[in-house]
Design an enzyme around this catalytic site. Structure first.
Site, short mmCIF file in Angstrom:
data_model
loop_
_atom_site.label_atom_id
_atom_site.label_comp_id
_atom_site.label_asym_id
_atom_site.label_seq_id
_atom_site.Cartn_x
_atom_site.Cartn_y
_atom_site.Cartn_z
N LEU A 162 0.50 -1.33 0.00
CA LEU A 162 0.05 -0.16 -0.18
C LEU A 162 1.06 0.73 -0.24
O LEU A 162 1.53 1.10 0.65
CB LEU A 162 -1.17 0.20 0.70
CG LEU A 162 -2.37 0.73 1.01
CD1 LEU A 162 -3.00 0.10 -0.18
CD2 LEU A 162 -2.48 0.92 2.06
N ASP A 163 0.95 2.37 -0.22
CA ASP A 163 0.79 3.75 -0.80
C ASP A 163 2.60 3.28 -1.21
O ASP A 163 3.51 4.23 -0.99
CB ASP A 163 1.11 4.12 0.67
CG ASP A 163 0.56 4.41 1.02
OD1 ASP A 163 -0.42 4.50 0.72
OD2 ASP A 163 0.07 5.11 2.21
N GLU A 164 3.00 2.21 -2.07
CA GLU A 164 3.98 2.11 -2.83
C GLU A 164 4.26 1.38 -3.92
O GLU A 164 4.57 1.21 -5.16
CB GLU A 164 4.49 0.82 -2.45
CG GLU A 164 5.79 1.35 -1.25
CD GLU A 164 7.10 2.30 -1.29
OE1 GLU A 164 7.01 2.82 -2.33
OE2 GLU A 164 7.34 2.75 0.20
#
Lengths: 303, 303, 303, 303
Positions: free
Chosen positions: B245-247
């Site tokens: 997530l967020d990557e």
């Protein structure tokens, strides 16, 4: 930047881009009723006409900041008398202040390694008078940029460094900075990590340019880090040095769009312009006394 | 995005903003001599006129990407015959491809929580035909935005979530996405962390908007983190979901200058416009087949 | 820019920033089925691997443009044979084309008056190899910038001008340009109005920087005009010279926000950076063969 | 904007985004020693704490502008007493001023035709409280946008217009504006040329959005004009109406890069976002009392 009350003897000042004979008064203190009035009332009494003024009160930190440009209307305006008089009023508010005369050029030392784009840009702005600085010397751990300095008539100090000689080299740098009378050190892509002691010593009076949008991509090779992450924007951050490298208070940041066809070496190339512009902008803001440092943050009264 | 060879029956397609009856052919494969030729020769043979073409070969990953807009000049151009014919040629290059007919509207599901700025913006672009999407439903863990959905005539699915019911809720969401026929999921400020399994399932076919310049300020409350650091620029990142997530791979990023007078709540307010624009831009790039996903990076053939 | 078929002898070429030994083929012709295929098929036959390609068909003017970067995979790739072979195919399409070898530096003449910011910027990019140009000479109607040229080891031609000697001076300039072998003339804030004859002669092979967002504020003192109108953005326009001065085809434009506190002299100062960046960008686009000129418009295949 | 001294009864005010109970005092007058002091001394005497202040003296026009945000520290602060008291001091300086209470929502009328992007954007910011306006009615020469108004619960006045009925229609519009109590008229893509009389009447209290970077491309179809000129940037200008249409004082401008692949209809589409943002920004600046109008220019104390 607001240090202790200082006075620059008028005789030393050269007039430069002198629009309307403008003096600058900057001050900061804890928040308290009357902070603006203490400044503006004194200016009125001294027959100083305020041409531009900005103030800000940070309600989270309880601190007040003000920057005033003014034109003395009375004959025989004297900096010393002004400062002595204002110091009395300011004391009551625990207010620190600085008075800057028109045409003041701030004495600086520039530190570089091999990359010359930021230095070249600063030298151009210096040479043409766009940036009111007085470059006392250029310090480097490499000999490469000596001829550039020479063409501009600026002393070039080459202090090589190895892991073993780091303390000695830093001592040389320190000595040069002190002997030069510099009020500001500009790290224009100086590629050595400063010791913690050196950082503390330069805290708040050295500006560094980091080639990333801090706090993203701290440390070495930020463009290669950026490529790995596939970002679509790269940038540069100009900040004051403090004891935590790459974490000092940010002055200004710039940004540049990039794409899939930009390999790491392209990011390096694309980043050069934004590094130059961001550093030059930070130095201009600083020497025009538009930046106030308080704890880990800056207040910037930009135009 | 290039999945396996797919065919959209022509009867399903509505014509929209149809400039010159343009079809889109996108393809990618390992680098090898003749990758462009295999596409352009076939188009010539099929009497298809290329109006715009972009190709890129990533020499670090050894992978090739191409996007072609074309206008069939022969009578009776048929998508099925075209695809069958091209599949034969493409096989030799291990090339995956997708053919998109003029006027195709991509079926999507939008996921939201309470903040409505991104949803409102997407709905406006949808309603006026600027964004060729077909919103099958809006999914939320809160009931708040139901009336906005209703005014646009779009089904609103309220699936509440608690720590205990997270797996069940995700199953409901999954079911809704599958039943809807959505090819893309848009996370328009959906404030729940998706399970790793859900991320994997949506990998490459869900776009999220994160309110920071990733990889800076991952996780919760990025504007508050940004305030703490005293940054002078805030931004937004639209990226594909993947298992981290967020990557996930970044599609596009936007940026907005901020200053000392912007408290955290001001950053939140200032960030809204750039979040809307960045997400809308990413969705437009995706539905126009301008984004190619390869490993952790994107290739974006922007105009 | 696409002129007639030309060939640069390989021996003359210096390698510079040579990523992957990339050649560039650019071409344009009237729209017609097969325009892309005629290029890409030939490249395939010659065992040239296409690393980047962009094409565009302008449906309003019925004209086609293509730019291809490629890497020859066959031993003994020869520019002359390639060109001879491709000329045959191109003829059928009335296609003009140009082949550019890796590391080609375009010979240029730079024209200046007294302002040195654009010249200084171009010289820096030239000196560091960022801009693949070969500056044959600097031409000026004033002597002021001679020492800057000298430090870079570039001939400086001072041709003074008065209203009476204008024709003679232009003849001198023309002769210098021709004798130098320049393929491009860069007007880096040359403050003389060129005669209509001179404009025609340089049409399409001279780039000028105008310090406004053309077509706003044509003519003299654009920043003063901008101040009068109270605009909140100023800018710069890099364009080809054609017979209508300040109306030649635009290559690129840059912009800078300004405010009420910016007097005309401040606009002049603020505009310098954007002038430098805009001109440098236009020259880079031109020498990388990313700009196509057709009638009064340009097609720019930017990265 | 500074009109005559006005007072808004406190009972009418709704509190909104009320950070620190901030009042706003704005003033302007001819340049004269003591202009700042007269404001700040009075505030100190009234025990008002200044949280943010900006002043500017235009040395070309000899006019002074100041904007102050403050928080009363005394109990029982009263707007009427404050205004009466300050009026006495201001008179000596021929100073006009305006006091704005926290949470004031400015009453406005919005005028539209068929295009709804700016209206939609303003309605969103109004509905969510981002823009402190009180929309009294929406006036249009077409019926198309009635349902949008209705959903927001705002009266929609449809006043059709033909060349013959123009004077009558303008009378209706005038009447509606007056009856509504609007202090500001927002022309959100109202596609009728206002009569000179109407312009004069609305002078300084109507904001228009023009879809070009004025003064370039005045008049009709600016994007088509921009396409013809081959510009690489398009933009939008928000300005006050005055008697010379498309020449009123500029408040703010926005810009958007475009390229060769953007046909006129693409410019129209691309321009929508920047029109929305530029108009919303101008309205926000105006209602926050950040814009001062003097002759044909504005002073904008932006954050």
């Amino acid at each position: 930047m607001l240090g202790p009350v200082r006075h620059r003897p008028h005789s030393e000042k050269r007039k430069m881009q002198d629009k309307n004979n403008r003096w600058i008064l900057t001050a900061q203190c804890p928040s308290r009723l009357g902070t603006v009035d203490v400044v503006t009332r004194f200016l009125k009494e001294q027959r100083c006409y305020i041409t531009e003024q900005q103030s800000f009160d940070d309600h989270l930190s309880g601190h007040f900041f003000i920057r005033t440009e003014f034109r003395p209307e009375a004959e025989g305006f004297g900096a010393e008398a002004f400062q002595a008089g204002f110091a009395e009023r300011a004391a009551e508010f625990e207010m620190t202040f600085e008075l800057t005369a028109p045409g003041t050029r701030m004495p600086v030392v520039i530190m570089v390694s091999k990359a010359d784009h930021c230095l070249n840009d600063l030298l151009y702005r210096y040479r043409t008078g766009q940036l009111p600085i007085d470059i006392r010397s250029i310090v480097s751990n490499h000999p490469d940029l000596a001829s550039l300095a020479e063409w501009h008539g600026i002393p070039y100090r080459h202090f090589p460094i190895t892991p073993e000689t780091k303390p000695e080299q830093e001592a040389q740098v320190r000595e040069e900075i002190e002997a030069s009378g510099a009020e500001l050190v500009i790290l224009a892509r100086y590629m050595q990590v400063l010791s913690s002691e050196m950082c503390t010593r330069l805290s708040g009076r050295a500006i560094n340019i980091h080639h990333s949008l801090l706090p993203g991509f701290k440390g070495a090779k930020p463009y290669h880090q950026a490529y790995e992450k596939g970002v679509k924007l790269v940038g540069a951050t100009a900040h004051y040095i403090n004891d935590d490298l790459d974490e000092g208070p940010i002055i200004t940041q710039g940004v540049e769009p990039v794409g899939h066809a930009d390999y790491p070496e392209d990011l390096v190339a694309k980043g050069r312009d934004i590094e130059c512009l961001t550093l030059a902008r930070a130095v201009a803001l600083h020497v025009e006394r538009r930046v106030f440092l308080h704890a880990s943050r800056t207040v910037v009264f930009d135009r």
